[in-house]
Design a protein around this motif. Sequence first.
Motif, mmCIF file in Angstrom:
data_model
loop_
_atom_site.group_PDB
_atom_site.id
_atom_site.type_symbol
_atom_site.label_atom_id
_atom_site.label_comp_id
_atom_site.label_asym_id
_atom_site.label_seq_id
_atom_site.Cartn_x
_atom_site.Cartn_y
_atom_site.Cartn_z
ATOM 1 N N GLU A 61 0.827 -1.205 0.000
ATOM 2 C CA GLU A 61 0.000 0.000 0.000
ATOM 3 C C GLU A 61 0.864 1.259 0.000
ATOM 4 O O GLU A 61 0.547 2.236 -0.680
ATOM 5 N N GLN A 62 1.972 1.245 0.744
ATOM 6 C CA GLN A 62 2.871 2.398 0.769
ATOM 7 C C GLN A 62 3.503 2.628 -0.604
ATOM 8 O O GLN A 62 3.600 3.768 -1.069
ATOM 9 N N LEU A 63 3.922 1.548 -1.247
ATOM 10 C CA LEU A 63 4.540 1.691 -2.568
ATOM 11 C C LEU A 63 3.519 2.126 -3.615
ATOM 12 O O LEU A 63 3.836 2.938 -4.495
ATOM 13 N N ASP A 64 2.298 1.629 -3.520
ATOM 14 C CA ASP A 64 1.243 2.073 -4.438
ATOM 15 C C ASP A 64 0.942 3.554 -4.247
ATOM 16 O O ASP A 64 0.726 4.288 -5.216
ATOM 17 N N SER A 65 0.953 4.013 -2.992
ATOM 18 C CA SER A 65 0.725 5.438 -2.720
ATOM 19 C C SER A 65 1.831 6.287 -3.333
ATOM 20 O O SER A 65 1.579 7.366 -3.862
ATOM 21 N N ALA A 66 3.063 5.809 -3.274
ATOM 22 C CA ALA A 66 4.184 6.548 -3.860
ATOM 23 C C ALA A 66 4.035 6.642 -5.379
ATOM 24 O O ALA A 66 4.355 7.671 -5.977
ATOM 25 N N ARG A 67 3.534 5.591 -6.004
ATOM 26 C CA ARG A 67 3.361 5.594 -7.460
ATOM 27 C C ARG A 67 2.225 6.517 -7.900
ATOM 28 O O ARG A 67 2.186 6.957 -9.040
ATOM 29 N N ASP A 68 1.276 6.783 -7.000
ATOM 30 C CA ASP A 68 0.122 7.627 -7.341
ATOM 31 C C ASP A 68 0.407 9.123 -7.219
ATOM 32 O O ASP A 68 -0.419 9.939 -7.600
ATOM 33 N N ILE A 69 1.555 9.476 -6.691
ATOM 34 C CA ILE A 69 1.909 10.889 -6.502
ATOM 35 C C ILE A 69 2.313 11.484 -7.851
ATOM 36 O O ILE A 69 2.912 10.794 -8.684
ATOM 37 N N PRO A 70 2.018 12.760 -8.065
ATOM 38 C CA PRO A 70 2.469 13.399 -9.315
ATOM 39 C C PRO A 70 3.975 13.207 -9.517
ATOM 40 O O PRO A 70 4.745 13.207 -8.567
ATOM 41 N N ALA A 71 4.350 13.074 -10.765
ATOM 42 C CA ALA A 71 5.715 12.677 -11.116
ATOM 43 C C ALA A 71 6.702 13.837 -11.053
ATOM 44 O O ALA A 71 7.292 14.232 -12.065
ATOM 45 N N ASN A 72 6.908 14.386 -9.848
ATOM 46 C CA ASN A 72 7.942 15.410 -9.688
ATOM 47 C C ASN A 72 8.611 15.229 -8.319
ATOM 48 O O ASN A 72 8.044 14.633 -7.403
ATOM 49 N N CYS A 73 9.810 15.752 -8.212
ATOM 50 C CA CYS A 73 10.628 15.557 -7.021
ATOM 51 C C CYS A 73 10.019 16.235 -5.788
ATOM 52 O O CYS A 73 10.087 15.698 -4.688
#
Length: 144
Positions: A61-73
């Motif tokens: 779930e944590q990794l899926d949440s990270a992938r759902d974030i807009p693609a910027n630093c």
Amino acid sequence: MNENAKPDLNPNESGFGLIEIMVSMFLIAMLAVAFLPLLINGLRTTVTNATIATASQLVNEQLDSARDIPANCTDISAFDDLPVATTTDERGTVYRPHRLVATCATDPALYPTVVKVSSWATKDGETDRLAEAVTLVYLESPAP
């Protein structure tokens, strides 16, 4: 001779049925005691597997949440700073998910790039990792 008459029993064999029953109950008890360690070990394994499965689900779930974030630093770094809530399963075990986002590249010429995101789960108050995983998240730019 009367058909309803009971045959004469030998007085030396009285109670023989009771002794047989006691011996068979003793043998059944011995078998139950022999299988008891196997049963206990199976129950322990079941609890361990349930704990690891729950921890693995939290990590995913944590990794899926990270992938759902807009693609910027900027956004992925802000995700790393957010607090992570504990989770309690139906058995009362409290799990604490953790996450760590690697440092993003500062040079805009290096974009698009990826950043490593690690996640792991522990029991609350312990340091032993029950499950852990790493993923790479695609970043298009350093800022939105």
